[in-house]
Design an enzyme around this catalytic site. Structure first.
Site, PDB file in Angstrom:
ATOM      1  N   ASN A   1     -93.631  37.794 -15.709  1.00 12.48           N
ATOM      2  CA  ASN A   1     -93.373  38.098 -14.307  1.00 12.48           C
ATOM      3  C   ASN A   1     -93.484  36.825 -13.490  1.00 12.48           C
ATOM      4  OD1 ASN A   1     -93.088  39.209 -11.823  1.00 12.48           O
ATOM      5  ND2 ASN A   1     -94.988  40.386 -11.852  1.00 12.48           N
TER       6      ASN A   1
ATOM      7  N   ASP B   1     -96.839  28.313 -16.662  1.00 17.08           N
ATOM      8  CA  ASP B   1     -97.336  29.686 -16.487  1.00 17.08           C
ATOM      9  C   ASP B   1     -97.845  30.219 -17.830  1.00 17.08           C
ATOM     10  OD1 ASP B   1     -98.095  32.114 -15.489  1.00 17.08           O
ATOM     11  OD2 ASP B   1     -96.068  32.833 -15.027  1.00 17.08           O
TER      12      ASP B   1
END
Lengths: 429, 306, 181
Positions: A281, A308
Site C-alpha cells: 500500500n 518501504d
C-alpha cells in the site's frame, strides 16, 4: 585505522565526481579522494582493491519498517540493519508503526539504544505525528525531536482529517520537522487490497483507485503551501501524483517526494495468481504510472528512491489475498532492481541513480551522509555492476521473505558497505 | 487434463466442452429410479463452506453421493477463523485425514486458488468471493446448450451487479471461450473498473443491452449495495434494471431467462417472468447436479487422482 | 516391418453376425421378451445389426438399448474416459432376456462393469453375452454365450474392430505392439 579503496570508479553526485580514483578513509571519515593514494599508505592501513567496482556514498533509505519494538518476529534492529547494509544502505529512516508506536520519547530512546547495541547501519527514527498513530491528538513532537526523531509521519495510518494534518504541519514547522505523509483517502480505498483496474476486476478483488492517493497528495501539497511546513510525500505510485507534485514544486511548495523500486519495476499484473508478495500500500499500478514515475525521477519531481521495506512473516502472507498484510521487503533488492530497470536500460545514468538513492534522500531530511566530501562520515557502498545475480529470498539477511522479485535476474551487486569507517558488510571481497 | 477446477478463465475450451458433454451423458442417471452408480466408491469428498449455501452444497453432495463417494460437509462458517486457524492449516488438516477431493466456498476471492496450490488433491471452487463460480457457469452453459443446441454465436445478456458477481465472471469466460457473445448490463456503480477490457459488450441501458438477446441472465442484487451507497433504492433498480415482461419485448422471441438463485422476486426479476415458460431456472438446478458429477468424474479419474 | 493382419473382412463379419442372430433365436426359442443392449461405443452398432438380422429372420423387431459403462469401470482411476456416451434403453429391462453385445471380449472386466450397470437399471430375467471376437486372457469367470470368432492372441497384441457405422468399413485386424511404441 586507515582504509584505502584503490582504483575504484568513484561516483559521488554531491560533488559531481564520476571518475576513476582512490578513496582514503581515516578515523571514520573521508580523508581524501585522490588519483595517487600511495602517499597515504602509511602505518597500519588496509588497502582494498576496487578494480572494476563502483564506489558511492552509502545509500540512504528514507522509508524502512524495522518492526522493533513489537514485531520482532518480522524484523528487528539487528536483522533490519544487516539487510540494509547488504543492500548498500548505510543509513535508514525507520517508521513509527511499531508496538508501542514511536510516539513517545522513551520509545525512541529505547530504539536508539538497541541500534547502538546491535545495529550495523545508521538508524534515524521517524516519529508518529499523532499519539498512537490515532486519527487525532498530536504527539509530543518537540520531545520526540529531542529524543532523536528526524521527522514525523502518519505512515500506514493516513490522516483523514485535513484539520489534524493542518495543525500537525503547523506544529512540526515551528520545530523544523518535516512531515512525511502516506497519501490515501480511506473513504475511496475502503476494503481495497490492490490497484483498482483490470487485474482486480479479473481476480474479483476490491480495488484501491489511484485517485484515492492523488486527492490526498493534492490536499497535502496545498497544506504545505498554506502552512509552509516541509512535506515529504511517501511512496508515490501514480502518474497523477507525479503531476500534482510537479505543480506544487513549481508553485514553490517545500515538498519532496519518494517512490520505491516496485512502483517503476512492476505493475498490478504482478498480483495475478493472488500473489500476496505483490501486495503493498499504495498498490502496484499500471505501466503508464510506472512510466510517469521514471519521468518524475528523471526531472527531479521525485527526489528519492526509498524501499518501504515492510517485512512480514511467511505465514502472514500465506493467506487469502485480501487478508494478507500490505508490504514487501526491499532493502536487499532495491539497488539492483533500480540499476537493472533504470540504468541498464539506458533510461538513467549511474550518477542520477546514486543521487536518488543516496544524496537526495540525505538532503530531504538533512541527514549526515549522501556525500564523500572530505571530512564527512565514511559511509561508503561498493558495487559490482558487472555481476548478475538471482534473487533468492532464502538468502536474505532480513527475517522476512516477502519479495515480489524472487527469481529475478538482476544486474549490480553490493559487495562492501562501510558505516563510519567500519566495514559492516562484505560479499566475496 | 484437469487437476483442479478453480476458474473458467484458466480452463481450456476443450476441457469445458468435455465437462459439458460428460454432464449431458450423466443426466440420464438422474432420471433413474435408483440414482446410484459405483464410480467413486471409496472416495472421500469434503465440502468446506465458509459461506451459507443450500443449493450449491446439496448439489455437490448429491452429485458425489450418486457416484457413491462418501461426503463430509464442513460448515466452517468462520468458526475456525474465530479460533484463529488459518485457511491453509484447516485444509491441510482435512487432507491429513486422507480426503480425496475438496469442494470449497469462501468469501475471499482467490481462496480456492490458495488451497489448490497447497494441496495435492483436486480442489473444486464452489464460489470464491467476487472471483469465480465455475460450476454455476458450466451448468448455465449446459442449460443454454440444451435449449439452443449450441453456444457459438448466441448473445447472452447478464444483467445486474456485475462488480460483485462471481457468476458473471465465470459465465463471461466460459461463454466467450465457447464462442458466445456476452453483454454486461448494469448501473455504472455496479460495473467494475476497466470492464471494457474484458471480452464483453457493456451497457448501462437495459433495453439496449437486451436487444436481440438469445439468453438473459439476471443476477441477484444484495441489499448491502444500497447500504453502501452504490444504488439509490430497490425501487429505482427494479424499474430500470429489473428483468420483466416489458423488458423482454426487445429480445429474440425464443429468448430464455436464467437466474443463479436465490431470487429476489420483484427486484432483479419479476414474478411473471420467473414463473413463465421462458424461465429455465429450475432446469439450471437439475443440470447443476449433472455438471458436478462430471466435474468430480474428471477430477478424480485418470492419473491426476494419483 | 510393422505387422497388421486382417483376420475378418466385411463378408465374414456379416456371416458371423447372421450365425449369432440364429443362435440367439434358437437358444431363446424366438424373439419374444428379448432386449439387445450394446456396450458403447462399438457394441451399439453391432446390437442394432443383430436386431435387424433377427427381424429379417423372425419378422419381429427386438428393442435395442445402448449402455455406457464409464461410471462402472474398475480401471476408472487410471483411465478416466473423456469420450462418454449416454445410456439409453427404450424399455424396462425387468423380467426381460437381455443380450449384452460387445465387439471383443478380453479380460472380462468390461462385461463385469456392464452387468453391474445393467443391474442398476432393473432386474432382467437373464443376461446373455454376444461378442464378435473372443481373444482369450480372461481375468474373471465370464464366458460369452455367442461368439463370432475365437481368436488366439498374445497379450501385447491389439485387436482392432472397425465398423461401417463408426469407421466407414467392416474389418478386424490384429496389430503387433512394435509399431505402437
Amino acid at each position: 585505522m586507515r582504509t584505502i579503496f584503490r582504483n575504484a570508479h568513484v561516483c559521488d553526485p554531491s560533488q559531481g565526481i564520476d571518475k576513476r580514483a582512490d578513496v582514503v578513509v581515516d578515523e571514520g571519515k573521508v580523508l581524501a579522494i585522490t588519483e595517487h593514494s600511495t602517499p597515504y599508505d602509511v602505518g597500519s592501513c588496509e588497502v582494498i582493491d576496487c578494480s572494476g567496482l563502483v564506489l558511492t556514498p552509502g545509500l540512504v533509505d528514507l522509508h524502512v519498517h524495522l518492526r522493533e519494538p513489537g514485531y520482532e518476529y518480522k524484523e528487528d534492529v539487528q536483522s533490519g540493519t544487516a539487510a540494509a547494509v547488504a543492500g548498500g544502505f548505510s543509513a535508514v529512516c525507520c517508521m513509527p508503526n511499531t508496538d508501542p508506536p514511536l510516539d513517545e520519547p522513551s520509545v525512541i530512546r529505547g530504539l536508539l539504544k538497541r541500534v547502538e547495541e546491535v545495529g550495523v547501519a545508521r538508524v534515524y527514527p521517524v516519529a508518529a505525528i499523532t499519539k498512537g498513530l490515532q486519527p487525532e491528538g498530536l504527539s509530543e513532537m518537540a520531545a520526540l525531536k529531542e529524543a532523536g526523531a528526524v521527522a514525523v509521519t502518519d505512515d500506514a495510518y493516513p490522516l483523514q482529517s485535513a484539520e489534524v494534518l493542518r495543525r500537525g504541519m503547523e506544529y512540526a514547522a515551528q520545530l523544523g520537522l518535516t512531515v512525511m505523509t502516506h497519501c490515501e483517502d480511506k473513504s475511496l480505498t475502503r476494503d481495497g487490497c490492490m490497484n483498482e483496474g483490470f487485474a482486480a476486476t479479473v481476480m474479483g478483488l476490491r480495488g484501491m483507485p489511484s485517485v484515492a492517493e492523488e486527492v490526498q497528495v493534492a490536499r497535502n501539497c496545498l497544506m504545505s503551501l498554506y502552512t509552509g511546513c516541509r512535506l515529504h510525500i511517501l511512496h508515490v505510485s501514480t502518474a497523477g501524483a507525479v503531476r500534482i507534485i510537479r505543480w506544487a514544486k513549481e508553485k514553490g511548495a517545500p515538498v519532496t517526494a519518494e517512490t520505491c523500486p516496485h512502483y517503476f519495476a512492476l505493475t498490478d499484473e504482478a498480483c495475478m495468481g493472488y500473489n500476496t508478495n505483490a501486495k503493498m500500500n499504495p498498490p502496484l499500478r499500471t505501466q503508464e504510472d510506472c512510466d510517469a514515475i521514471i519521468e518524475g525521477l528523471l526531472d527531479g519531481t521525485i527526489d528519492a528512491i526509498a524501499t518501504d521495506h515492510a517485512p512480514h512473516a511467511t505465514h502472514e502472507k500465506a493467506q487469502e489475498f485480501a487478508l494478507a498484510p500490505f508490504g514487501i521487503v526491499g532493502l536487499e533488492t532495491a539497488f539492483a532492481v533500480s540499476y537493472t530497470e533504470l540504468v541498464s536500460t539506458g533510461k538513467m545514468s549511474l550518477s542520477q541513480l546514486v543521487d536518488r538513492m543516496s544524496c537526495q534522500p540525505a538532503k530531504v531530511l538533512a541527514l549526515p551522509g549522501g556525500t564523500l566530501q572530505p571530512g564527512s562520515p565514511a559511509d561508503i557502498a561498493l558495487f559490482d555492476l558487472h555481476r548478475g545475480w538471482t534473487v533468492r529470498a532464502g538468502e536474505f539477511r532480513s527475517k522476512s521473505r516477502n519479495t515480489p522479485f524472487e527469481g529475478w535476474e538482476l544486474q549490480g551487486k553490493p559487495v562492501l558497505t562501510m558505516v563510519g569507517g567500519r566495514v559492516v558488510y562484505r560479499h566475496g571481497m | 487434463m484437469l487437476t483442479d477446477l478453480i476458474s473458467l478463465r484458466e480452463t481450456e475450451p476443450t476441457d469445458i466442452r468435455r465437462l459439458l458433454d460428460t454432464a449431458q451423458s450423466f443426466k440420464e442417471v438422474l432420471e433413474r429410479p435408483v440414482k446410484k452408480v459405483p464410480t467413486l466408491r471409496g472416495k472421500q469428498v469434503v465440502t468446506l463452506f465458509y459461506e451459507a449455501s443450500t443449493r450449491t452444497r446439496v448439489s455437490f453432495e448429491n452429485a458425489a453421493k450418486i457416484m457413491s463417494a462418501d461426503t463430509t460437509s464442513v460448515a466452517a462458517a468462520s468458526s475456525s477463523v474465530q479460533k484463529g486457524e488459518s485457511l491453509l492449516d484447516t485444509v491441510r488438516n482435512l487432507r491429513a485425514m486422507r480426503i480425496d477431493c475438496l469442494v470449497m466456498r469462501h468469501p475471499q476471492s482467490g481462496a480456492a486458488h490458495l488451497v489448490a496450490q497447497a494441496l495435492d488433491i483436486p480442489v473444486v471452487n464452489a464460489g470464491d468471493g467476487m472471483h469465480e463460480h465455475p460450476t454455476q457457469a458450466l451448468l448455465d452453459m449446459l442449460t443454454i446448450r440444451q435449449h439452443k443446441g449450441r453456444l457459438e454465436g448466441l448473445t447472452v445478456a447478464i444483467v445486474g451487479d456485475i462488480t460483485h458477481s462471481r457468476v458473471a465472471r465465470s459465465n463471461l469466460w466460459g461463454l466467450s471461450k465457447m464462442g458466445a457473445k456476452v453483454r454486461f448490463v448494469a448501473p455504472a456503480t455496479l460495473l467494475p473498473r476497466d470492464v471494457h477490457r474484458l471480452p464483453v459488450e457493456v451497457y448501462t441501458d437495459l433495453r439496449k443491452g437486451m436487444e436481440g438477446a438469445d439468453v438473459v441472465m439476471a443476477l441477484r442484487l444484495q441489499q448491502e449495495r444500497m447500504e453502501r451507497g452504490l444504488l439509490p433504492s430497490l425501487r429505482e433498480y427494479s424499474q430500470r434494471w429489473g428483468v420483466n415482461t416489458k423488458a423482454l419485448e426487445v429480445t429474440k422471441p425464443d429468448c430464455i431467462v436464467m437466474h443463479p438463485g436465490p431470487m429476489n422476486r420483484g427486484v432483479e426479476i419479476s414474478d411473471d417472468v420467473a414463473d413463465s415458460g421462458r424461465s429455465v431456472i429450475l432446469e439450471q438446478v437439475t443440470n447443476g447436479v449433472a455438471i458436478r458429477m462430471a466435474v468430480l468424474y474428471h477430477l478424480l479419474g485418470g492419473e491426476a487422482a494419483g | 516391418m510393422p505387422t497388421e493382419v486382417k483376420v475378418m473382412d466385411a463378408h465374414e463379419m456379416r456371416r458371423a453376425l447372421t450365425r449369432i442372430a440364429h443362435e440367439i433365436l434358437e437358444r431363446n426359442k424366438g424373439a419374444e421378451n428379448l432386449v439387445l443392449v450394446g456396450i458403447l461405443r462399438r457394441g451399439a452398432p453391432l446390437a442394432h445389426r443383430l436386431s435387424r438380422l433377427i427381424e429379417q429372420i423372425e419378422g419381429t423387431a427386438v428393442p435395442v438399448g445402448e449402455l455406457d459403462i464409464a461410471l462402472y469401470r474398475d480401471d476408472y482411476r487410471t483411465h478416466a474416459v473423456s469420450d462418454i456416451g449416454a445410456t439409453h434403453i427404450p424399455v424396462d429391462i425387468t423380467d426381460k432376456k437381455v443380450v449384452l453385445v460387445d465387439e471383443v471380449i478380453y479380460t472380462g472386466r468390461t462385461v463385469r462393469a456392464a452387468i453391474t450397470a445393467l443391474m442398476d437399471l432393473g432386474r432382467p430375467a437373464c443376461v446373455q453375452l454376444a461378442v464378435l471376437i473372443d481373444r482369450g486372457h480372461r481375468e474373471l469367470p465370464i464366458r460369452p454365450d455367442y461368439v463370432g470368432k475365437n481368436l488366439p492372441t498374445a497379450r501385447q497384441e491389439f485387436v482392432e474392430v472397425k465398423l461401417e457405422e463408426l469407421h466407414g468399413e467392416d474389418s478386424v485386424c490384429i496389430r503387433k505392439p512394435d509399431e505402437e511404441r
